[in-house]
Design an enzyme around this catalytic site. Sequence first.
Site, PDB file in Angstrom:
ATOM      1  N   GLU A  38       0.797  -1.224   0.000  1.00 23.48           N
ATOM      2  CA  GLU A  38       0.000   0.000   0.000  1.00 23.48           C
ATOM      3  C   GLU A  38       0.838   1.286   0.000  1.00 23.48           C
ATOM      4  O   GLU A  38       0.702   2.134   0.887  1.00 23.48           O
ATOM      5  CB  GLU A  38      -0.969  -0.019   1.194  1.00 23.48           C
ATOM      6  CG  GLU A  38      -1.915  -1.207   1.139  1.00 23.48           C
ATOM      7  CD  GLU A  38      -2.867  -1.279   2.315  1.00 23.48           C
ATOM      8  OE1 GLU A  38      -2.892  -0.336   3.133  1.00 23.48           O
ATOM      9  OE2 GLU A  38      -3.592  -2.288   2.435  1.00 23.48           O
ATOM     10  N   GLU A  66      -6.023 -10.318  -2.248  1.00 23.56           N
ATOM     11  CA  GLU A  66      -6.851 -10.327  -1.034  1.00 23.56           C
ATOM     12  C   GLU A  66      -8.332 -10.234  -1.407  1.00 23.56           C
ATOM     13  O   GLU A  66      -9.069  -9.411  -0.867  1.00 23.56           O
ATOM     14  CB  GLU A  66      -6.461  -9.171  -0.106  1.00 23.56           C
ATOM     15  CG  GLU A  66      -5.015  -9.193   0.340  1.00 23.56           C
ATOM     16  CD  GLU A  66      -4.639  -8.034   1.263  1.00 23.56           C
ATOM     17  OE1 GLU A  66      -5.560  -7.419   1.847  1.00 23.56           O
ATOM     18  OE2 GLU A  66      -3.442  -7.751   1.404  1.00 23.56           O
TER      19      GLU A  66
END
Length: 748
Positions: free
Chosen positions: A535, A651
């Site tokens: 991220e 994910e």
Amino acid sequence: MKYKKIIPIIVTLSALILSSCDDQIMEWQDRAEDSQITTAELPLELAEKIERYDALNSYTDFILGAGVGVDLYLNNETYSSITNENFDDVTAGYAMKHGPMVNSNGELNFTNVDAFIAKTKEAGLSVFGHTLVWHQNNNASYLNGLLAPTIIPGASGSNSLDLSALKDTSLDGWAGNWNTAISVVEDQGLSGDTQAIQMIADGTSNPWELQLGTPAIPIVNGHSYEVSFYIKSDIPGQGRISFDANLVNQYPWMDWYADGSDWTEAFSTTSEWQQVKITLAAADFQPGATSFMFNFDLGYLSGVTYLIDVDNISVVDLDAEPEALLNLSDLRDGSLANWAGNWNTAISVVEGEGLSSTDQAIQMIADGTSNPWELQLGTPAIPIVSGHSYEVSFYIKSDLPGQGRISFDANLVNQYPWMDWYADGSDWTEAFTTTTEWQQVKITLAAADFQPDATSFMFNFDLGYLSGVTYLIDVETIIVTDLDSSGGGGGSAPIVVEKTDEEKAEIIGEAMENWISQMVGHYKEDVHAWDVVNEPMREGGSLRDGNVDELADDEFYWVKYLGQDYAVTAFNLARQYGNATDILFINDYNLESSLAKCDGLIEYVNYIESQGATVDGIGTQMHISANSDRDNIVEMFKKLAASGKLIKISELDVRLGTNAPTTEQLVEQADMYKFVIDMYKEHIPSAQQYGITIWGISDNEEEHEFWLPDESPNLWDANYNRKHAYKGAADGLAGRDVSEDFTGELED
């Protein structure tokens, strides 16, 4: 008997039909053979179809993974059995991150993850490493502690050395062999805005060829003294301290850094400030000596420029009576004998928990409290002079966000003052706030704040506002200063030296290497793919910079200290300490909802590789909902495919916004799972398809205590039964409706 495929129970129909007679007696008749109904022709309900599907990973050749909770996998057999039967690969949802792995000393505890990997190996599963460098789930307290300012404690007694001729830059009374080689310079001291003595070695080769000597320092017969100062140099240097004839040994060899390991003629200097301390026992002085002086001898090495911080050249009489206004002796010996409080074990003095790793701290634990006075520690009486102003200061932190105040005894006009605790003029409040980082609180008490006849006062640390918080107060920085006394009450406040940006970058770079080298090195034989950087991007596609107003307790932005090359460093370290064949990913979320973010991530990958590191793959998390924009999903996959990198859905889960979905919602969820997998296979070339990881196993509340509570995003329901989504995922993986071949036939 059992069904082909798996288990639903249906009663087999005979090839018989019912007929009626006039007397309403039912009779059985044989139907013609060509019109009989067979078990193969029975329609199957959706639930029956779902139960007949094989394990998920039987429908694909690429890696099918699951994000799992390590504790659940180790302790819940139903959970681990489903995982083992359906997936090739597992990702630890939390347990392999910096926060749970690294303790307060920077050491790694591998016990839990070792057990996890051992069990996955028994089941034939591989483990995907998640995650090495992220701004969340860090032991932020440890990392921030590395960056804490250096606190130089104030002297407990008066300085016997007169520094006035240094502070006015005249050097009157100081002896030396210099012309322009020795001077006092501004803004070069420890704190950046204080003075320093500058000594330049030019053409020297003997220590005495660059020498500065102090004025005479008065001493008391039979007393011991400590000489200390801070010094640094632009390049590695050498120095010594020599003394006048009032010392028995004028040129002593010493263990300059007091570690007992190396007695030498000279100390060494570097570009970092370091303290030199010299203890002179009473026996070191000539009998009858009433004073002494010492020299800074810095002529060993030509070409070196030295700086000595002016404010911290100190000579302290170690046998003088303590002169500090606030007596800390009962804290230093841990007794708290003269300190008042409402505690049993809630308040204590702990070792090695202060600002420095060797300092003491007062520990105050709020347990079941809701009012400030319910956790209270009060000082001994502090003598004051009528008409004088005073400053109270200390450093404090807490394990969780906390609150505190300072209250006073009746010698103050206002015992419970509201203050601007941080002296920025913006917010006068009853309480100050605390965080996991050390911060200084200062309180100024004007002469008018005291009662007219007051000769002393005391104050309380009131920390009972919030239950469940543990506070630490650094002992050595609890200072009460007389602002109207030239001696400041005999003591001096601590000096706070903030680390430079360069020092912070070096420290955090070392912390990153320590973390990655140990983690990747320890699992080198077992983990062969890693989520290295997680991220890194903002929603608009720019790189995060770490400038965040309010940080969660586990947030730490590596990029803030290492700059945009933090990911370059991380990938190089993962490659260095792992295997040459390890597959290293960068990973981010919302790439399907923000195509600009997707573009920014790809650009950042290109930048990382332009700096010499190699990124093998890009992970797109895909925490989506049943109504996510499908056109954006397709466009994201096209962009990722064009990068040429391995692409992983890392994910995947599909939210419904409820933990009690309708049948219609379950069908929509199944269709979204199938759509995502279909588009991945259609738009990502097979050579770039690393695989798909489904984030979580079931909707059971144990899995969703912290991630998507009150939701139903997974393929199994809360009771570990297959959902509609299981069929959607399986059909997507297989590339067809697998259930079209299912019949009602039974087999032995």
